[in-house]
Design an enzyme around this catalytic site. Structure first.
Site, PDB file in Angstrom:
ATOM      1  N   CYS A 102      34.992 -19.835 -75.308  1.00 53.69           N
ATOM      2  CA  CYS A 102      36.075 -19.954 -74.331  1.00 53.69           C
ATOM      3  C   CYS A 102      37.411 -19.507 -74.936  1.00 53.69           C
ATOM      4  CB  CYS A 102      36.186 -21.386 -73.832  1.00 53.69           C
ATOM      5  SG  CYS A 102      36.994 -21.504 -72.215  1.00 53.69           S
TER       6      CYS A 102
ATOM      7  N   ASP B 183      33.010 -32.952 -71.944  1.00 55.13           N
ATOM      8  CA  ASP B 183      34.033 -32.626 -72.940  1.00 55.13           C
ATOM      9  C   ASP B 183      34.407 -33.898 -73.689  1.00 55.13           C
ATOM     10  OD1 ASP B 183      36.205 -31.782 -74.427  1.00 55.13           O
ATOM     11  OD2 ASP B 183      37.057 -30.593 -72.808  1.00 55.13           O
TER      12      ASP B 183
END
Length: 198
Positions: free
Chosen positions: A6, A119
């Site tokens: 990412c 996350d």
């Protein structure tokens, strides 16, 4: 094991990630992020990538129409919803959607999406939600993963994939290609401390 890199901001990092075995590349649309990249730049990068690579637009806000426009303009494969979006916005994208789980309330999970991201950092619900989330579909682990600990995390949770951003950077928005290679090879079952210079 699928690997998502990412915070891609340039073609050199994108091509390096792909050459090392990345499956997904993430592009951040949030203008407040140091890894923000303009849609026109994203479009140019994606146009140069192999069709086998899945590209992910990371959004912290936006209407369904705005996100559809981004998909069309840039050529995105998937959308990662990071933040509090109306349920209707996420469901509008169904199998193109990655829902970042920001609560431990399983009732807020939206079924039948492409994947669910747990996350460990930034207010996420954490990896301990894995057992509750797995019945809904693919799990992607994120937050705090490094070349040194990714194998342990995978062994504990058995996710569909893993996501990394800052721990493989030399500065915000620029990847460290040595760390990038070590991470991807470790995630895919290689030797995390022994893949460079051999």
């Amino acid at each position: 094991m699928k690997v998502k890199i990412c915070g891609i901001t340039n073609i050199a990092d994108a091509e390096a990630a792909i050459s090392y075995g990345a499956d997904f590349l993430g592009f951040i649309f949030a203008k407040t992020s140091p890894r923000f990249i303009e849609p026109d730049q994203i479009k140019r990068i994606i146009a140069r990538l192999p069709s086998s690579i899945r590209t992910v637009g990371v959004f912290t806000e936006g209407t369904a129409e705005e996100i559809r426009n981004a998909i069309s303009h840039c050529g995105l494969s998937l959308i990662q919803f990071h933040g509090h979006f109306p349920r209707a916005v996420i469901t509008a994208f169904a199998e193109q959607a990655i829902q970042v789980i920001v609560t431990k309330d399983a009732s807020l999970l939206i079924p039948s999406l492409f994947a669910y991201m747990l996350d460990k950092n930034n207010g996420g619900a954490g990896w301990e939600m894995a057992d509750k989330v797995k019945p809904f579909g693919n799990i992607i682990l994120a937050g705090g993963l490094t070349p040194e600990n990714v194998q342990e995390a995978i062994a504990k949770v058995s996710p569909y994939g893993v996501d990394v951003c800052s721990s493989v950077e030399k500065e915000k928005g620029k990847k460290d290609h040595v760390k990038l290679k070590r991470f991807i090879e470790a995630a895919k079952g290689g030797r995390p401390l022994d893949v460079i210079g051999r």
